[in-house]
Design a protein around this motif. Structure first.
Motif, PDB file in Angstrom:
ATOM      1  N   LEU A 377       0.827  -1.208   0.000  1.00 50.82           N
ATOM      2  CA  LEU A 377       0.000   0.000   0.000  1.00 50.82           C
ATOM      3  C   LEU A 377       0.860   1.257   0.000  1.00 50.82           C
ATOM      4  O   LEU A 377       0.567   2.233  -0.695  1.00 50.82           O
ATOM      5  CB  LEU A 377      -0.924  -0.007   1.227  1.00 50.82           C
ATOM      6  CG  LEU A 377      -2.057  -1.036   1.233  1.00 50.82           C
ATOM      7  CD1 LEU A 377      -2.779  -1.017   2.570  1.00 50.82           C
ATOM      8  CD2 LEU A 377      -3.042  -0.752   0.095  1.00 50.82           C
ATOM      9  N   ALA A 378       1.940   1.237   0.791  1.00 48.99           N
ATOM     10  CA  ALA A 378       2.818   2.403   0.877  1.00 48.99           C
ATOM     11  C   ALA A 378       3.502   2.672  -0.457  1.00 48.99           C
ATOM     12  O   ALA A 378       3.672   3.825  -0.859  1.00 48.99           O
ATOM     13  CB  ALA A 378       3.863   2.183   1.964  1.00 48.99           C
ATOM     14  N   LYS A 450      10.527  -1.671  11.330  1.00 50.71           N
ATOM     15  CA  LYS A 450      10.600  -0.998  10.036  1.00 50.71           C
ATOM     16  C   LYS A 450       9.215  -0.760   9.433  1.00 50.71           C
ATOM     17  O   LYS A 450       9.063   0.003   8.477  1.00 50.71           O
ATOM     18  CB  LYS A 450      11.455  -1.807   9.063  1.00 50.71           C
ATOM     19  CG  LYS A 450      12.028  -0.965   7.932  1.00 50.71           C
ATOM     20  CD  LYS A 450      13.071  -1.726   7.144  1.00 50.71           C
ATOM     21  CE  LYS A 450      13.713  -0.818   6.111  1.00 50.71           C
ATOM     22  NZ  LYS A 450      14.775  -1.520   5.348  1.00 50.71           N
ATOM     23  N   LYS A 451       8.233  -1.363  10.019  1.00 45.03           N
ATOM     24  CA  LYS A 451       6.864  -1.160   9.555  1.00 45.03           C
ATOM     25  C   LYS A 451       6.487   0.315   9.590  1.00 45.03           C
ATOM     26  O   LYS A 451       5.732   0.808   8.740  1.00 45.03           O
ATOM     27  CB  LYS A 451       5.900  -1.971  10.432  1.00 45.03           C
ATOM     28  CG  LYS A 451       4.459  -2.005   9.958  1.00 45.03           C
ATOM     29  CD  LYS A 451       3.634  -2.904  10.878  1.00 45.03           C
ATOM     30  CE  LYS A 451       2.178  -2.946  10.433  1.00 45.03           C
ATOM     31  NZ  LYS A 451       1.352  -3.768  11.348  1.00 45.03           N
ATOM     32  N   VAL A 452       7.043   1.052  10.561  1.00 48.75           N
ATOM     33  CA  VAL A 452       6.721   2.470  10.711  1.00 48.75           C
ATOM     34  C   VAL A 452       7.191   3.279   9.506  1.00 48.75           C
ATOM     35  O   VAL A 452       6.627   4.328   9.182  1.00 48.75           O
ATOM     36  CB  VAL A 452       7.333   3.031  12.006  1.00 48.75           C
ATOM     37  CG1 VAL A 452       8.854   3.195  11.875  1.00 48.75           C
ATOM     38  CG2 VAL A 452       6.727   4.377  12.367  1.00 48.75           C
ATOM     39  N   VAL A 453       8.230   2.794   8.811  1.00 50.71           N
ATOM     40  CA  VAL A 453       8.740   3.500   7.638  1.00 50.71           C
ATOM     41  C   VAL A 453       7.664   3.573   6.561  1.00 50.71           C
ATOM     42  O   VAL A 453       7.584   4.541   5.808  1.00 50.71           O
ATOM     43  CB  VAL A 453      10.004   2.811   7.085  1.00 50.71           C
ATOM     44  CG1 VAL A 453      10.511   3.515   5.839  1.00 50.71           C
ATOM     45  CG2 VAL A 453      11.092   2.759   8.142  1.00 50.71           C
ATOM     46  N   TYR A 454       6.842   2.550   6.509  1.00 51.69           N
ATOM     47  CA  TYR A 454       5.795   2.502   5.480  1.00 51.69           C
ATOM     48  C   TYR A 454       4.483   3.097   5.977  1.00 51.69           C
ATOM     49  O   TYR A 454       3.703   3.635   5.191  1.00 51.69           O
ATOM     50  CB  TYR A 454       5.586   1.059   5.035  1.00 51.69           C
ATOM     51  CG  TYR A 454       6.812   0.464   4.393  1.00 51.69           C
ATOM     52  CD1 TYR A 454       7.077   0.665   3.037  1.00 51.69           C
ATOM     53  CD2 TYR A 454       7.727  -0.277   5.133  1.00 51.69           C
ATOM     54  CE1 TYR A 454       8.207   0.134   2.443  1.00 51.69           C
ATOM     55  CE2 TYR A 454       8.865  -0.805   4.550  1.00 51.69           C
ATOM     56  CZ  TYR A 454       9.097  -0.594   3.199  1.00 51.69           C
ATOM     57  OH  TYR A 454      10.218  -1.111   2.611  1.00 51.69           O
ATOM     58  N   GLU A 455       4.232   3.005   7.274  1.00 51.51           N
ATOM     59  CA  GLU A 455       2.975   3.525   7.810  1.00 51.51           C
ATOM     60  C   GLU A 455       3.007   5.038   7.992  1.00 51.51           C
ATOM     61  O   GLU A 455       1.969   5.691   7.904  1.00 51.51           O
ATOM     62  CB  GLU A 455       2.670   2.848   9.157  1.00 51.51           C
ATOM     63  CG  GLU A 455       2.331   1.379   9.034  1.00 51.51           C
ATOM     64  CD  GLU A 455       2.084   0.727  10.383  1.00 51.51           C
ATOM     65  OE1 GLU A 455       1.310  -0.247  10.436  1.00 51.51           O
ATOM     66  OE2 GLU A 455       2.667   1.196  11.381  1.00 51.51           O
ATOM     67  N   ASN A 460       7.844   7.424   4.663  1.00 45.87           N
ATOM     68  CA  ASN A 460       7.707   6.655   3.428  1.00 45.87           C
ATOM     69  C   ASN A 460       8.067   7.499   2.210  1.00 45.87           C
ATOM     70  O   ASN A 460       8.752   7.036   1.289  1.00 45.87           O
ATOM     71  CB  ASN A 460       6.275   6.127   3.300  1.00 45.87           C
ATOM     72  CG  ASN A 460       6.119   5.203   2.113  1.00 45.87           C
ATOM     73  OD1 ASN A 460       6.939   4.323   1.887  1.00 45.87           O
ATOM     74  ND2 ASN A 460       5.079   5.414   1.325  1.00 45.87           N
ATOM     75  N   LEU A 461       7.628   8.740   2.200  1.00 41.80           N
ATOM     76  CA  LEU A 461       7.937   9.623   1.071  1.00 41.80           C
ATOM     77  C   LEU A 461       9.422   9.978   1.046  1.00 41.80           C
ATOM     78  O   LEU A 461      10.015  10.117  -0.033  1.00 41.80           O
ATOM     79  CB  LEU A 461       7.093  10.893   1.146  1.00 41.80           C
ATOM     80  CG  LEU A 461       5.591  10.714   0.890  1.00 41.80           C
ATOM     81  CD1 LEU A 461       4.855  12.034   1.085  1.00 41.80           C
ATOM     82  CD2 LEU A 461       5.344  10.172  -0.509  1.00 41.80           C
ATOM     83  N   LEU A 462      10.028  10.119   2.222  1.00 42.75           N
ATOM     84  CA  LEU A 462      11.458  10.400   2.281  1.00 42.75           C
ATOM     85  C   LEU A 462      12.251   9.202   1.765  1.00 42.75           C
ATOM     86  O   LEU A 462      13.206   9.354   0.986  1.00 42.75           O
ATOM     87  CB  LEU A 462      11.869  10.734   3.716  1.00 42.75           C
ATOM     88  CG  LEU A 462      13.357  11.023   3.950  1.00 42.75           C
ATOM     89  CD1 LEU A 462      13.849  12.161   3.061  1.00 42.75           C
ATOM     90  CD2 LEU A 462      13.617  11.337   5.421  1.00 42.75           C
TER      91      LEU A 462
END
Length: 643
Positions: A377-378, A450-455, A460-462
């Protein structure tokens, strides 16, 4: 329109032939990369140092001299080895005739770092003082130069000194402005030499360095996580490999060719990454592991020796050779065959280590699969937003473009707030400088998966902007620059961003891609004629020019209170002083000058083993507020000027 184009004349008069030393001085980048002042590890003064030491290392490799003495005192470098010494009849040729050396067509140096006889001549041409003394067969001789011009050549005289060569040089401060050697970079260079040459001792400014375990010592001293199992160590004539895993994210690889630290990797590192993952996957043949899961958290180093290696530049930071030498196997086959035999046998014999490795790989696999839904999704969200991403103002040249001109100049500024982003965006170089805008403080990612990187949308944009989801091989900008205010909020944002990178993309920091932008605290302006100290150099001056330049004020940007006092002393007590409270208060024209390639002031974010990164993050970013409060109280200092 075509008919009105003016044709520029082109004749024999337009041709110019430069002497070898003039060419080096006019185009130093072709020989040593960038010039620099010693702030960064790849600045030219370190390349000069390395070119000299490499020759002494080659003597050690040939079995001549087990000790090298290095001193650096007030910008003057002295390197003394105890090798065979340059043949005296060729001393002038070896130090001042381009493409002259013993390594060009000699089996004795077929696996040497320097092959073309250029390095020592570049040091000569770029030094205001350059002196080489040789002791050989109970005799000695010395030559002295300045900017490659021979000043003195002594006669051969008797001497009881031990055989060897001493090179003493002072880089030309007209080229290397206000240069200074940083001990931390020199020590790291020295340690890399001794890791790769067991039995060698290098004495740097009185401190002795040597290694017994080679690359295993390198990994112990440098890896930023604790090993999950004892370091696996293989060594043969032309290859040495060490491998282990830690609980950190990312991959931590070090690579060398013929003693050269190939910081940008190359064919040997690509071959190693592929071969080590394939060998481990085949060992656990009942499980279909992804290579990314196998390499996650891996710390490793590889050193190979190649006959007549081909590098992508004179600075030799990336190997281009595809073969181990004429009529030899490819680098990929050589590395692959070695690992297939040694690592596979090792894992079969050491069941307790293969079991720990299996648990680590399975842990990485479980985490990746748990994130698969949110990751998909991310990715879709970032693809859509990339078409109209208001957070990113991109540049046209990118670091991962193999056809890019000067890719090392590519930068991305990570800013906070509209005013700061606006100033940088309107004043940046759109070819090489991108801007990514944060809205408020980013999330404290310490202790999160690492889930937080996508949530988290901003993270995620960075990640997508940098193109580092699958590793830093595709990194789009050489320099990731944190550009925040110098106040408490700005410092907090810096910590949060550095925590994010150290947690999930430590390779960005390990490879020297993360920086903090230093912006001035004060601007001191005075009429130009009031300058009392023409040699003032601790701050930066405005370079504005006009037809009536003498009437323009001189501007000095100051990065500390002490620099402000120096500026007032230099420009006069009636100088106008502006205090910058934030990036948004610096106008676009001022910013344009401050972030040029010549003026930009960056502080690199560095990882060292002794920092114990996990403990540092736990203390500063974890949930131990009372401990931090006690630390602050115990270390609190008060600026007397504020009382």
């Amino acid at each position: 329109m075509e008919e009105n184009k003016k044709v520029v004349s082109y004749s024999e008069d337009d041709f110019t032939t430069l002497s070898w030393d003039e060419h080096i001085r006019r185009r130093p980048g072709m020989y040593i990369g960038k010039l620099g002042d010693g702030t960064y590890q790849d600045d030219g003064i370190y390349v000069l140092l390395k070119e000299v030491i490499d020759n002494s290392i080659d003597e050690f490799v040939m079995g001549a001299g087990k000790r090298i003495e290095l001193t650096i005192d007030e910008g003057v470098v002295t390197v003394r080895d105890y090798g065979r010494g340059i043949p005296m009849g060729k001393l002038v040729d070896a130090t001042s005739k381009m493409n002259t050396g013993a390594k060009i067509d000699s089996d004795a140096f077929k696996k040497s770092v320097g092959l073309n006889g250029v390095g020592i001549k570049a040091v000569n041409a770029l030094s205001v003082d350059f002196e080489v003394t040789v002791w050989r067969e109970k005799s000695t001789k010395k030559v002295t130069y300045s900017r490659a011009k021979l000043l003195e050549e002594t006669d051969i005289t008797p001497s009881d000194e031990k055989s060897g060569t001493r090179v003493r040089f002072r880089p030309d401060s007209g080229l290397f402005k206000h240069y200074k050697y940083r001990d931390e970079y020199v020590v790291e260079m020295v340690k890399n030499y001794i890791y790769l040459n067991t039995g060698l001792t290098i004495v740097y400014n009185g401190t002795s360095y040597s290694s017994k375990e080679g690359l295993a010592d390198l990994l112990k001293d440098n890896m930023t996580g604790d090993p999950l199992y004892p370091i696996i160590h293989f060594k043969d004539t032309d290859i040495e490999v060490v491998i282990t895993h830690t609980n950190q994210y990312g991959e931590e690889f070090y690579s060398f060719v013929n003693g050269q630290n190939t910081t940008q990797g190359g064919t040997h590192l690509s071959a190693f990454r592929e071969a080590v993952a394939r060998t481990i996957k085949e060992f656990y043949s009942t499980r279909n592991f992804d290579y990314s899961d196998i390499r996650s958290g891996m710390s490793a180093a590889i050193s190979i020796k190649v006959i007549e290696p081909v590098f992508e530049s004179q600075t030799k930071t990336k190997l281009g050779s595809r073969d181990m030498g004429p009529n030899g196997p490819t680098v990929q086959k050589f590395v692959g065959d070695f690992l297939k035999k040694e690592l596979d046998d090792y894992l079969h014999i050491h069941g307790e280590i293969s079991e720990v490795m299996l648990q680590k790989i399975q842990s990485s696999e479980r985490e990746r699969k748990a994130m698969s839904g949110v990751t998909k999704l991310a990715r879709e969200r970032s693809k859509k937003s990339s078409l109209h991403n208001k957070k990113l103002r991109d540049c046209t040249v990118h670091f991962n473009d193999p056809k890019a001109k000067d890719p090392d100049r590519t930068s991305i500024f990570i800013t906070e707030g509209r005013s700061a982003s606006g100033s940088i965006t309107s004043s940046r170089d759109p070819a090489y400088q991108a801007v990514f805008s944060l809205l408020g403080k980013p999330l404290n990612s310490f202790g999160l998966t690492k889930k937080v990187v996508y949530e988290n949308e901003e993270f995620n944009l960075l990640q997508a902007a940098l193109n580092i989801e699958d590793g830093i091989e595709g990194l789009r900008y050489n320099r990731v620059i944190i550009a925040t205010d110098a106040d408490d909020d700005g410092m907090h944002i810096r910590l949060l961003l550095i925590t994010f990178f150290l947690q999930f993309f430590p390779d960005l920091v390990r490879k020297g891609h993360v920086f903090v932008l230093e912006t001035p605290l004060f601007k001191v302006v005075a009429p130009k004629e009031s300058i009392k100290n023409k040699g003032f150099s601790s701050t930066r001056r405005s370079k504005k020019k006009s037809k009536n330049e003498d009437d323009l004020p001189t501007t000095i940007y100051c990065y500390s209170e002490s620099e402000k006092q120096e500026a007032i002393k230099a420009l006069g007590k009636k100088s106008h002083i502006t205090r910058f409270k934030g990036l948004g208060e610096i106008s676009a024209p001022e910013f344009k000058e401050l972030i040029t390639e010549e003026n930009i002031k960056l502080e690199p974010v560095r990882m060292r083993r002794e920092d114990n990164v996990s403990d540092l993050l736990e203390f500063y970013m974890g949930k131990n507020t009372p401990s931090r409060q006690d630390f602050i109280i115990d270390n609190l200092t008060v600026d007397e000027e504020m009382l």
